[in-house]
Motif scaffolding. Structure first.
Motif, mmCIF file in Angstrom:
data_model
loop_
_atom_site.group_PDB
_atom_site.id
_atom_site.type_symbol
_atom_site.label_atom_id
_atom_site.label_comp_id
_atom_site.label_asym_id
_atom_site.label_seq_id
_atom_site.Cartn_x
_atom_site.Cartn_y
_atom_site.Cartn_z
ATOM 1 N N ARG A 164 9.060 14.627 15.403
ATOM 2 C CA ARG A 164 8.932 13.791 14.198
ATOM 3 C C ARG A 164 9.456 12.388 14.442
ATOM 4 O O ARG A 164 8.833 11.382 14.074
ATOM 5 N N ASN A 165 10.625 12.286 15.087
ATOM 6 C CA ASN A 165 11.221 10.977 15.341
ATOM 7 C C ASN A 165 10.356 10.126 16.267
ATOM 8 O O ASN A 165 10.219 8.912 16.078
ATOM 9 N N LEU A 166 9.782 10.753 17.275
ATOM 10 C CA LEU A 166 8.947 10.025 18.227
ATOM 11 C C LEU A 166 7.686 9.478 17.553
ATOM 12 O O LEU A 166 7.256 8.354 17.845
ATOM 13 N N ILE A 167 7.103 10.259 16.661
ATOM 14 C CA ILE A 167 5.910 9.786 15.940
ATOM 15 C C ILE A 167 6.285 8.632 15.014
ATOM 16 O O ILE A 167 5.583 7.615 14.944
ATOM 17 N N LEU A 168 7.424 8.756 14.320
ATOM 18 C CA LEU A 168 7.848 7.705 13.396
ATOM 19 C C LEU A 168 8.189 6.408 14.117
ATOM 20 O O LEU A 168 8.028 5.320 13.552
ATOM 21 N N LYS A 169 8.658 6.513 15.360
ATOM 22 C CA LYS A 169 9.006 5.317 16.125
ATOM 23 C C LYS A 169 7.814 4.363 16.207
ATOM 24 O O LYS A 169 7.985 3.137 16.209
ATOM 25 N N THR A 170 6.608 4.905 16.244
ATOM 26 C CA THR A 170 5.402 4.072 16.360
ATOM 27 C C THR A 170 4.981 3.480 15.020
ATOM 28 O O THR A 170 4.037 2.682 14.969
ATOM 29 N N LYS A 171 5.656 3.861 13.926
ATOM 30 C CA LYS A 171 5.252 3.413 12.584
ATOM 31 C C LYS A 171 6.272 2.485 11.910
ATOM 32 O O LYS A 171 5.912 1.787 10.966
ATOM 33 N N VAL A 172 7.525 2.477 12.386
ATOM 34 C CA VAL A 172 8.573 1.763 11.653
ATOM 35 C C VAL A 172 8.403 0.244 11.663
ATOM 36 O O VAL A 172 8.972 -0.449 10.813
ATOM 37 N N ASP A 173 7.650 -0.273 12.609
ATOM 38 C CA ASP A 173 7.426 -1.716 12.624
ATOM 39 C C ASP A 173 6.452 -2.157 11.541
ATOM 40 O O ASP A 173 6.405 -3.338 11.180
ATOM 41 N N ARG A 174 5.676 -1.210 11.024
ATOM 42 C CA ARG A 174 4.667 -1.545 10.010
ATOM 43 C C ARG A 174 5.066 -1.129 8.600
ATOM 44 O O ARG A 174 4.503 -1.643 7.625
ATOM 45 N N TYR A 175 6.003 -0.170 8.486
ATOM 46 C CA TYR A 175 6.350 0.346 7.160
ATOM 47 C C TYR A 175 7.860 0.429 6.982
ATOM 48 O O TYR A 175 8.608 0.620 7.944
ATOM 49 N N GLN A 176 8.285 0.330 5.716
ATOM 50 C CA GLN A 176 9.696 0.502 5.380
ATOM 51 C C GLN A 176 10.102 1.964 5.573
ATOM 52 O O GLN A 176 9.323 2.879 5.327
ATOM 53 N N GLY A 177 11.378 2.157 5.972
ATOM 54 C CA GLY A 177 11.878 3.521 6.121
ATOM 55 C C GLY A 177 11.816 4.297 4.825
ATOM 56 O O GLY A 177 11.513 5.504 4.812
ATOM 57 N N SER A 178 12.070 3.619 3.702
ATOM 58 C CA SER A 178 12.020 4.284 2.395
ATOM 59 C C SER A 178 10.599 4.728 2.055
ATOM 60 O O SER A 178 10.397 5.776 1.423
ATOM 61 N N THR A 179 9.606 3.960 2.478
ATOM 62 C CA THR A 179 8.205 4.340 2.253
ATOM 63 C C THR A 179 7.869 5.609 3.023
ATOM 64 O O THR A 179 7.281 6.555 2.477
ATOM 65 N N LEU A 180 8.247 5.632 4.295
ATOM 66 C CA LEU A 180 7.957 6.795 5.139
ATOM 67 C C LEU A 180 8.690 8.033 4.652
ATOM 68 O O LEU A 180 8.133 9.137 4.646
ATOM 69 N N MET A 181 9.948 7.872 4.211
ATOM 70 C CA MET A 181 10.702 9.014 3.692
ATOM 71 C C MET A 181 10.098 9.521 2.395
ATOM 72 O O MET A 181 10.076 10.731 2.136
ATOM 73 N N THR A 182 9.598 8.611 1.548
ATOM 74 C CA THR A 182 8.977 9.028 0.283
ATOM 75 C C THR A 182 7.770 9.919 0.567
ATOM 76 O O THR A 182 7.592 10.977 -0.054
ATOM 77 N N TYR A 183 6.940 9.504 1.512
ATOM 78 C CA TYR A 183 5.773 10.317 1.871
ATOM 79 C C TYR A 183 6.202 11.671 2.424
ATOM 80 O O TYR A 183 5.636 12.715 2.058
ATOM 81 N N GLN A 184 7.189 11.684 3.306
ATOM 82 C CA GLN A 184 7.625 12.945 3.915
ATOM 83 C C GLN A 184 8.190 13.901 2.877
ATOM 84 O O GLN A 184 7.872 15.099 2.895
ATOM 85 N N MET A 185 9.019 13.393 1.987
ATOM 86 C CA MET A 185 9.597 14.251 0.957
ATOM 87 C C MET A 185 8.519 14.769 0.000
ATOM 88 O O MET A 185 8.556 15.914 -0.443
#
Length: 285
Positions: A164-185
């Motif tokens: 999960r962390n490795l996949i997110l590493k490729t996305k954090v430059d484009r999206y806020q961490g709070s956005t990604l966590m909202t989707y995951q939750m």
């Protein structure tokens, strides 16, 4: 003297690690089935994050090419959390948290394959040091005892967490961490909705204080800050630095759950802390 950006990032990551280390103690307080606990955690974390993002006017837009990877991270996060909490319920805070923290050495092997980064021999050494620390923290192995089964769930949880962390590493430059966590939750909350039918929910009210701590401190604050830290460090560096989590968790468990660690636990924790200090020194070079 003002803090440099590097020092500030390092201090923020250590604060993040402390917030996340509360997962073990909170998990031991909550005597509900692991899937039901994670459903409650995810659903309410989703609502809090949704409100936060609305107030801060943070965009929820995800490009078409990133939809499936983000969905996959939600599934992986859900599997990780359920397996981890099951490990906690089968054993104690030390075993549950420390079996999970084999994930730095898994990450050290996986990151060069996933992200095409240079493999550092030092990461293999530091990951091995973490693994050695865990060796001193677990009891005698045996398939007939719950602790060994708990370690198995912890290792599986670690693997899904590393992915999960490795996949997110490729996305954090484009999206806020709070956005990604909202989707995951949101994804986890949706997938685990059947738990309200499968399990007895009458005991939920007595665990509300611990659930709120788990939702707000560990998940909403801790995990969101954790994802944001991917912007400033490599995934392997973040993984190894966060290996101090079990030490914090064990200390909290000793204070509030009376789970007093023995000398082997202190030795194992010392080895883990050594790996954190060494990686911290390298990351500042």
């Amino acid at each position: 003297m003002p803090l440099t950006a590097q020092t500030r990032n390092f201090l923020e990551l250590n604060l993040t690690v402390f917030f996340m280390s509360t997962s073990g103690p909170f998990g031991k307080f909550i005597e509900l089935p692991a899937p039901l606990t994670i459903e409650l955690r995810a659903l309410f974390a989703f609502l809090f994050l949704l409100i936060y993002c609305k107030i801060r006017k943070i965009s929820f837009h995800i490009s078409k090419r990133d939809i499936w990877p983000v969905l996959l991270t939600g599934v992986l996060m859900g599997v990780h959390l359920v397996a981890y909490f099951h490990a906690l319920q089968l054993s104690n805070v030390a075993i549950g948290m420390l079996s999970l923290f084999t994930y730095p050495i898994m990450t050290a092997f996986l990151e060069p394959l996933f992200l095409k980064t240079t493999f550092r021999k030092s990461h293999l050494f530091l990951g091995s040091l973490v693994l050695l620390g865990i060796y001193f923290l677990v009891p005698d192995f045996g398939l007939e005892n719950d602790s060994t089964i708990a370690i198995g769930f912890g290792l599986f949880s670690a693997f899904t967490y590393a992915l999960r962390n490795l996949i997110l590493k490729t996305k954090v430059d484009r999206y806020q961490g709070s956005t990604l966590m909202t989707y995951q939750m949101g994804i986890i909350g949706f997938l685990l909705l059947p738990t309200y039918i499968a399990y007895d929910i009458s005991e939920i009210p007595q665990f509300i204080p611990a659930l709120l701590g788990l939702i707000l401190i560990t998940t909403v604050i801790g995990h969101t800050m954790f994802i944001n830290s991917f912007k400033n460090f490599s995934i392997t560096t973040v993984s190894i630095l966060s290996s101090v989590q079990p030490v914090y968790g064990i200390l909290i468990g000793a204070l509030f759950l009376k789970e007093i660690p023995g000398w082997s636990t202190i030795l194992g924790g010392g080895l883990i802390l050594t790996s954190v200090i060494l990686e911290s020194a390298r990351s500042f070079k």
